[in-house]
Write an enzyme that holds these catalytic residues in place. Structure first.
Site, PDB file in Angstrom:
ATOM      1  N   ARG A  58     -23.351  92.864 -13.356  1.00  0.00           N
ATOM      2  CA  ARG A  58     -22.930  94.254 -13.497  1.00  0.00           C
ATOM      3  C   ARG A  58     -24.033  95.182 -13.982  1.00  0.00           C
ATOM      4  NH1 ARG A  58     -18.774  91.393 -13.819  1.00  0.00           N
ATOM      5  NH2 ARG A  58     -20.139  90.119 -15.043  1.00  0.00           N
ATOM      6  N   THR A  59     -24.690  94.788 -15.072  1.00  0.00           N
ATOM      7  CA  THR A  59     -25.638  95.713 -15.689  1.00  0.00           C
ATOM      8  C   THR A  59     -26.776  96.003 -14.713  1.00  0.00           C
ATOM      9  OG1 THR A  59     -25.055  94.793 -17.825  1.00  0.00           O
ATOM     10  CG2 THR A  59     -27.063  96.105 -17.731  1.00  0.00           C
ATOM     11  N   LYS A 101     -46.190  81.829 -16.093  1.00  0.00           N
ATOM     12  CA  LYS A 101     -47.572  81.419 -16.371  1.00  0.00           C
ATOM     13  C   LYS A 101     -47.949  81.671 -17.821  1.00  0.00           C
ATOM     14  CE  LYS A 101     -48.959  82.793 -11.716  1.00  0.00           C
ATOM     15  NZ  LYS A 101     -49.685  83.841 -10.981  1.00  0.00           N
ATOM     16  N   ARG A 116     -33.670  93.483 -20.170  1.00  0.00           N
ATOM     17  CA  ARG A 116     -32.725  92.540 -20.799  1.00  0.00           C
ATOM     18  C   ARG A 116     -33.513  91.292 -21.161  1.00  0.00           C
ATOM     19  NH1 ARG A 116     -26.854  90.654 -18.797  1.00  0.00           N
ATOM     20  NH2 ARG A 116     -26.426  92.660 -19.766  1.00  0.00           N
ATOM     21  N   HIS A 127     -26.512  96.337 -27.031  1.00  0.00           N
ATOM     22  CA  HIS A 127     -26.336  96.600 -25.601  1.00  0.00           C
ATOM     23  C   HIS A 127     -25.802  98.036 -25.486  1.00  0.00           C
ATOM     24  CE1 HIS A 127     -25.677  95.998 -21.453  1.00  0.00           C
ATOM     25  NE2 HIS A 127     -24.937  94.910 -21.448  1.00  0.00           N
TER      26      HIS A 127
END
Ligand code: NCD
Length: 309
Positions: free
Chosen positions: A53-54, A82, A103, A131
């Site tokens: 969703r986000t 890496k 995120r 959030h």
């Protein structure tokens, strides 16, 4: 709104929140009016944790504003594999994009990353931390369904690791809201959050182990998923998994006007039979992610990057 970045909901005043929600309502009423507003602007997506969703609603929002996205893709396919540091990754990608959405599984990652970039950085979830963009769409949904004044809300489930809960609880201290937190003892709100909420002027908060005692008084019930991935020990998860579920029978004691919300994804907290009832607002809530993120991007992409109009 005058912020360089959006990291936690603690930084948002009532006026900031109202600015975003009002702008979202305007956009929702006439999305075509902003269809070319940010043509040629690019949003950088850096998702170090799964998201449906986000991520998709940020992408949709940016495209509906006429812009586009550049996506780091999965951690597996990026230079993070890496050994590149987060600071280096964001410094490189800020050269490609006009704003960044991050995120990350580590709490505090967004704060740290924001110190290395000049373009606006929006926190789309930092571990069990915050959030804030979810909070704004949650507030938008509450305002549409129950109103933000004289609100009685129950917030239930994983209050310890649930970042949507932490962000929402802080933001609600700007309003006349009584907050009832319902969870097993092991998943109560972190004590520092409780302390902060008690410090907030006029904030009414109470903690409970059972939904029964508060359900009849609620305008909104905000249900959350037990955050399995954040438990240090799978056995501890198993002890609480499956607790705090609601079904149609549970709701017999609720007010007819109750609004049920959930940031999604759900596991088994809300019986699917509830989806067909008037109580369910969680899919509408997910859809609200687009106008609210359009409003946020619009404010942060204003010239100067400080979101001031
Ligand atoms: C939430 C999250 O990622 O914190 N999901 C979302 O953004 N809608 C909630 C969750 O994962 O349980």
């Amino acid at each position: 709104m005058r912020h360089d970045h959006l990291i936690t909901s603690k930084q948002l005043s009532r006026a900031d929140i109202e600015t975003v929600l009002d702008r979202a309502a305007e956009i929702d009423a006439d999305p075509s009016a902003v269809a070319d507003r940010h043509a040629n602007r690019l949003l950088g997506l850096l998702f170090f944790e799964p998201s449906t969703r986000t991520k998709m609603s940020f992408e949709t929002a940016m495209k509906r504003l006429g812009g586009d996205v550049v996506d780091m893709g999965s951690v597996e396919s990026s230079s993070v594999k890496k050994g590149e540091t987060l600071a280096d990754t964001v410094r490189v990608i800020e050269g490609y994009a006009d704003a960044l959405v991050l995120r990350h599984p580590k709490q505090g990652a967004a704060t740290m990353a924001s110190e290395f970039v000049d373009v606006p950085l929006l926190n789309a979830g930092d571990g069990a931390g915050h959030h804030p963009t979810q909070t704004l769409l949650d507030l938008y949904t509450i305002r549409e369904n129950a109103g933000l004044d004289d609100l009685t809300i129950g917030i239930m489930g994983d209050l310890k690791y649930g970042r949507t809960v932490h962000s929402l609880a802080y933001a609600l201290t700007n309003f006349d809201a009584r907050q009832h937190f319902v969870s097993p003892e092991s998943l109560q709100l972190p004590r520092e959050v409780v302390y902060d909420l008690h410090q907030a002027e006029g904030a009414g908060i109470r903690e409970h182990e059972s939904l029964e005692e508060v359900l009849p008084s609620l305008d909104v019930l905000y249900v959350t998923r037990i955050q399995r991935e954040r438990f240090p020990d799978e056995q501890e998860y198993q002890k609480v998994a499956g607790e705090y579920q609601i079904d149609v029978e549970t709701l017999e004691a609720a007010s007819d006007d109750l609004t049920i919300m959930h940031p999604l994804p759900r596991v088994d907290e809300i019986a699917p039979a509830i989806d067909e009832t008037e109580y369910a607002a969680y899919f509408e809530q997910a859809h609200n992610g687009v106008p609210v993120r359009m409003a946020l991007l619009d404010l942060f992409l204003q010239e100067g990057g400080d979101g001031d109009e």
